[in-house]
Enzyme design. Structure first.
Site, PDB file in Angstrom:
ATOM      1  N   SER B 126       0.307  -1.243  -0.391  1.00  0.00           N
ATOM      2  CA  SER B 126       0.354  -0.021   0.218  1.00  0.00           C
ATOM      3  C   SER B 126       0.897   1.403  -0.070  1.00  0.00           C
ATOM      4  CB  SER B 126      -1.234   0.115   1.331  1.00  0.00           C
ATOM      5  OG  SER B 126      -2.124   1.270   0.632  1.00  0.00           O
ATOM      6  N   HIS B 167      -4.010  -0.897  -4.269  1.00  0.00           N
ATOM      7  CA  HIS B 167      -5.468  -0.877  -4.489  1.00  0.00           C
ATOM      8  C   HIS B 167      -6.230  -0.703  -5.614  1.00  0.00           C
ATOM      9  CE1 HIS B 167      -4.803  -0.758  -0.235  1.00  0.00           C
ATOM     10  NE2 HIS B 167      -4.415   0.100  -0.022  1.00  0.00           N
ATOM     11  N   GLU B 194      -5.112  -5.458  -5.293  1.00  0.00           N
ATOM     12  CA  GLU B 194      -5.139  -6.260  -3.358  1.00  0.00           C
ATOM     13  C   GLU B 194      -4.709  -7.739  -3.092  1.00  0.00           C
ATOM     14  OE1 GLU B 194      -8.873  -4.989  -1.419  1.00  0.00           O
ATOM     15  OE2 GLU B 194      -7.521  -2.725  -0.863  1.00  0.00           O
TER      16      GLU B 194
END
Lengths: 268, 268
Positions: B126, B167, B194
C-alpha cells in the site's frame, strides 16, 4: 451507418448543450422528434419529461411514442409516427427492456430501415446508448478484470463492431470494459462519460460534451487469456482518452484528429 | 535495481501467500526481517502486528524498527539493524509520511546503499508500495481523466521510471493512473490490485498474487494534451492487464511472458 443518418450516443446525464445539439441536428424549428422511453420503468413520466425539454430547446414538434410491450412494438400504429420523424430519442432505464421489448419487432426492423434510408438522427442516453451497440453490456460492476465482472448480450446493432459503456468515468467502469473487450476483441470498447456523447458521421465518430470518451482496443493485443474465474491477462491493448472535438475512425480503429487548433493552443 | 537485491511491491491487503513469499525470499528460518511502520498513524501497533505475522510464517528473526521522526531516521542506532537485515518491510498508511520522515535522511541513503550492495529484499504494501516509485501518487480520486484528478510527488525512487498505484481494481483507480501518465509519459503507470504484487529481478518484474497488475504506457501515445482543467486527451496509449505469472520487461516497456504453460492450458 448508411445514408446520411447519424447516431448521437450519450453517456447519461446529458446537459442542455448536448440535448440542444440533438434538437439542432433533427432540424430545430422544423424538427419532428419522437421520444421512446421503453427502457424506463415509468415510461409515461420519462417520455413526457424529455418531450417537454426538447420543446423548451426549440424543437418544432415533439411526441412521446409508447412502446412498452412487444404487442405495441409490433402494432402498425407507430409506423407512420416513426416514418415522419427527423429525430428519434431513446431515454435511459434498463437496456434489457429495450432489447427485450423491441428486439426483432416491426419497430426494430423499421428503425434500421429508416436509418439506412436516412436522413434521420437516432439518439440515446444511458440505456438508450448501451443498446446501440452490436454487443451490449447488461451488467457487472465487480472489481478487477475478470470474466465474471461483466455480463453481455446482443444489442440492437445500430453501431456494429462496438461495445458501448456509459456513466463511464463516474462509475469507474474501465475494469468491466476491459473484461468485455478481452473476451470479444473484435469489438471496440467505447466508454462514454456523463454529459458526453459520440456523434457518428461516415466511418468516424466525433466526441461532444463536457467529459471524455475512452476507447479500449484489444485488437492489437499480443496475448489474451480469459480463465473461467480469476484475473484476465491482456497484453498490448491500446487505450485512447478523447475529449470533445476528437474524432475516431472506426474501421481504422484509431483517433484521427484532436480538438480544433484553437483549443489545442489554449491547452498548450 | 543493482546487485541481486529484489523489490516486492504489494498493492495492499496482502494475504498469507504473498507474505510467506516475502519471508521465503528473505531466507525463511534464517531470515532477519525488519518492519518499518513509518507510514502508519499507529506505528507501534502496526509494526508489532506485521512482526507477529512474519514470525507465524516461519521467519527466523523479526523486529520492528521505529522510524517515526526525522531525528530517528537520522540517528545512528538504526544503521546496524538495517545492515543486518535480509528483508525489510514497509507497512501501509500514508506514503507522504514515509517520504516526509525518511526522505534524504541517513536511513534513506543507507537503504539505497543496501539495495545496491545486495542481496536484500525490500518489500512494501500500500503506502509502502507507493513510495517505491520515482514519482508517487499522493492523492486524488476524482472521476474522469483530468489534470486535477491526481496529485503526485517524488517517491523514494527504489524503482525509477515507474509510477505505482495500489488497491487498484478495488478502488477503481485507472482514471487517476491514466491522468498521471498523461502528464508524465516517461513514467510507466503500474496499478497493483490488493493481494497482488510485483517482484523485481534484473530488468523485469513478475506478477504474484490473486489479482492483476495493470500497466499503462503513454510512451507510444501519438497525441497527449493536458489542459489545466477539464478532460485530458490521450491517444494511442498501451494497456496491459497481467495476472500472476506474467513478466514485464521494464526498459522494453513490454510484457515478456504469460503464465506458465500449465496455467495456460488450464485457461484454454
Amino acid at each position: 451507418m448508411e445514408g446520411s443518418s447519424r447516431l448521437l450516443i450519450m453517456g447519461g446525464a446529458a446537459g442542455p448543450a448536448l440535448l440542444s445539439r440533438f434538437v439542432e441536428l433533427a432540424g430545430a424549428a422544423t424538427a419532428r422528434i419522437v421520444v421512446i422511453a421503453t427502457a424506463s420503468e415509468s415510461p409515461e413520466t420519462t417520455g413526457a419529461a424529455y418531450a417537454e425539454r426538447f420543446r423548451e430547446l426549440g424543437a418544432g414538434s415533439v411526441r412521446a411514442l409508447r412502446l412498452s410491450s412487444r404487442a405495441e412494438a409490433n402494432a402498425p400504429e407507430s409506423e407512420a409516427v416513426l416514418r415522419d420523424a427527423t429525430g428519434i430519442f431513446f431515454t435511459g432505464g434498463d437496456q434489457e427492456r429495450i432489447t427485450g421489448i423491441l428486439g426483432g419487432t416491426a419497430t426494430d426492423t423499421l428503425l434500421h430501415g429508416l436509418i439506412a434510408g436516412g436522413p434521420v438522427v437516432l439518439a440515446g442516453t444511458s440505456a438508450g446508448a448501451a443498446m446501440m451497440s452490436g454487443t451490449m453490456i447488461t451488467g457487472g460492476d465487480g472489481p478487477g478484470v475478470t470474466a465474471d465482472s461483466v455480463r453481455t448480450g446482443p444489442g440492437l446493432e445500430f453501431l456494429p463492431c462496438v461495445l458501448i459503456d456509459q456513466h463511464f468515468a463516474e462509475r469507474g467502469r474501465l475494469n468491466r470494459l476491459l473484461s468485455a473487450v478481452a473476451r470479444y476483441p473484435h469489438e471496440l470498447g467505447v466508454g462514454i462519460d456523463e454529459d458526453t456523447a459520440i456523434l457518428t458521421g461516415g466511418d468516424s465518430f466525433e466526441v461532444l460534451g463536457s467529459g471524455a470518451v475512452t476507447v479500449v482496443d484489444a485488437g492489437a493485443a499480443t496475448d489474451i487469456r480469459v480463465p473461467p474465474s480469476g484475473p484476465i491477462a491482456l497484453a498490448g491493448a491500446r487505450i485512447h482518452v478523447l475529449p470533445a472535438g476528437c474524432t475516431f475512425h472506426l474501421p481504422g480503429r484509431r483517433p484521427v484528429t484532436g480538438p480544433q487548433s484553437e483549443e489545442r493552443e489554449r491547452a498548450a
